[in-house]
Scaffold this active site. Structure first.
Site, PDB file in Angstrom:
ATOM      1  N   HIS A 155     -42.127 -11.034   2.466  1.00  0.00           N
ATOM      2  CA  HIS A 155     -42.073  -9.576   2.394  1.00  0.00           C
ATOM      3  C   HIS A 155     -41.712  -9.077   0.994  1.00  0.00           C
ATOM      4  CE1 HIS A 155     -37.660 -10.066   3.379  1.00  0.00           C
ATOM      5  NE2 HIS A 155     -37.586  -9.129   2.465  1.00  0.00           N
ATOM      6  N   ASP A 186     -42.188 -15.612   7.076  1.00  0.00           N
ATOM      7  CA  ASP A 186     -41.652 -14.795   5.986  1.00  0.00           C
ATOM      8  C   ASP A 186     -41.266 -15.663   4.787  1.00  0.00           C
ATOM      9  OD1 ASP A 186     -40.961 -12.577   4.582  1.00  0.00           O
ATOM     10  OD2 ASP A 186     -39.146 -12.121   5.702  1.00  0.00           O
ATOM     11  N   SER A 266     -33.092 -10.248  -1.156  1.00  0.00           N
ATOM     12  CA  SER A 266     -34.054 -10.947  -0.321  1.00  0.00           C
ATOM     13  C   SER A 266     -34.784 -12.034  -1.103  1.00  0.00           C
ATOM     14  CB  SER A 266     -35.071  -9.956   0.234  1.00  0.00           C
ATOM     15  OG  SER A 266     -35.670 -10.453   1.388  1.00  0.00           O
TER      16      SER A 266
END
Length: 416
Positions: A155, A186, A266
């Site tokens: 992402h 992911d 992230s």
């Protein structure tokens, strides 16, 4: 305050003030001595001399390549940290990178996450690149091979036209190539080129870490480069679901940590006290403090070679019957002339599903699975999820007032 002026009940040749000063001195000495002992045992304040310097390999390669052979393992040599957080940080920082993306003007990666319970770690960022593109998102990644292979979240780079990576020791961001990615897991692997070997981080085994162990996160929250946070491993095997515009990401086997992580973290590493990566920081609860999640390296290791070589990753089998269900309530009981208010009504059915092939039809009422009663639709769905693809199930059903048993073979939703 009156007690301060009361005479001592026991007297000696020394004044009360002198005795108070001596007591305070002895107490302070005891506390300081205990703290110093703890710091020496835990190495809280000392920077270990074996920590790797910037621009050198971030850890010792114990297998010729951190990913050679696929299996995860703890390093067989002393990584030089001795449990020192500062040593881990000095060793790891050169291998942690900032990832910035460029997207087309109509693209907006920040809009894809709609679940209010969770947010993925995007932040506005900037990077060098084409003037025809606009800034996309900002995240983190880490180099896991000295030749410039980088792991991050899918992402972070989703929808990117260009990907730029900031690496310690380089004056300008390096343009990265996306080698392979997986929406479902992911995960993504990037490749950068440099004029020297890159620092890198070894992959550790999260199965060797215990709940309550210290962990360290390094990332770029809100653009604050190379931010370090520390916490503990709070739990293992956590599942969460995060819907977005492409579907729903079903995360499984996640590590839960109270290490402070925020938008921009992230894709960054979650490190154990050996300086090994045991997870990739991925999501955080937006309605709580200290609840973050990381994809464990035990998941990553099984697909790493596929990602490096852009080979499709087989999807994990999902048990599937192909029916939509509702609880049996008073209205259903009346409409279907039922003597029970428990079970689940089949309100939808896929004509190509295992359930349809077995003879189940719309408005059948399922009251039991393998002889065990089910109270409602949620309980029936949960029991199906606990089965394996290929299992044989016996469903007790009611149709037109008649009870019967139907045998169904569990299918694979990802094989449709």
């Amino acid at each position: 305050m009156d007690n301060l002026n009361k005479p001592a009940t026991v007297t000696s040749g020394r004044s009360p003030r002198l005795r108070s000063m001596m007591a305070a001195f002895l107490a302070g000495t005891l506390v300081t001595g205990g703290f110093m002992f703890a710091s020496d045992k835990m190495n809280l304040f000392t920077l270990h001399q074996g920590a790797a310097a910037a621009g050198t390999a971030a850890a010792v390669d114990v297998s010729g390549s951190p990913t050679a052979g696929a299996g995860l393992k703890n390093a067989a040599v002393n990584l030089g940290t001795n449990g020192s957080i500062s040593g881990i940080v000095d060793q790891s920082k050169p291998a942690v990178v900032k990832i910035e993306t460029k997207v087309k003007a109509q693209s907006n990666p920040n809009s894809q996450f709609t679940d209010p319970r969770f947010r993925q770690f995007f932040d506005d960022g900037s990077a060098e690149g084409s003037d025809k593109l606009q800034d996309g998102g900002l995240g983190t990644g880490f180099i896991f091979e000295k030749s410039g292979y980088i792991l991050t979240n899918e992402h972070v780079i989703d929808g990117a036209e260009e990907i730029w990576v900031t690496v310690q020791g380089y004056d300008k961001p390096l343009k990265a190539t996306l080698l392979g990615n997986s929406y479902d897991l992911d995960l993504a692997v990037l490749k950068i080129e440099g004029d020297k070997d890159f620092s890198y981080l070894p992959l550790g085994d999260p199965n060797q870490s215990k709940v309550g162990d210290w962990v360290v996160a390094i990332g770029n929250p809100y653009g604050y480069d190379q931010t370090v946070t520390v916490g503990v491993l709070s739990a293992k095997e956590r599942p969460i679901s995060i819907p977005d515009t492409q579907g729903t990401r079903e995360y499984k086997h996640l590590l839960q940590t109270d290490t402070s992580i925020n938008p921009g973290n992230s894709g960054g590493p979650l490190l154990n006290m050996n300086g090994e990566v045991i997870g990739i920081n991925t999501a955080v609860s937006a309605q709580a403090q200290g609840i973050g999640f990381a994809i464990p390296t035990s998941t990553i290791s099984t697909v790493l070679e596929n990602l490096k070589n852009n080979v499709a990753i087989p999807k994990e089998p999902i048990p599937y019957l192909g029916i939509g269900l509702e609880d049996v309530n008073a209205d259903w009981a009346q409409d279907l002339n039922l003597n029970t208010k428990t079970g689940a009504v089949v309100t939808q059915i896929d004509p190509k599903s295992p359930a349809f092939a077995a003879g189940i039809r719309t408005y059948d009422v399922i009251t039991a699975i393998n002889g065990q009663s089910v109270a409602n639709a949620e309980e029936l769905s949960s029991k199906v999820k606990e089965t394996a693809v290929g299992d044989q199930l016996t469903l007790t059903t009611i149709r037109s007032g008649q009870q019967s048993e139907i045998h169904v073979t569990v299918g694979n939703k990802n094989a449709k």
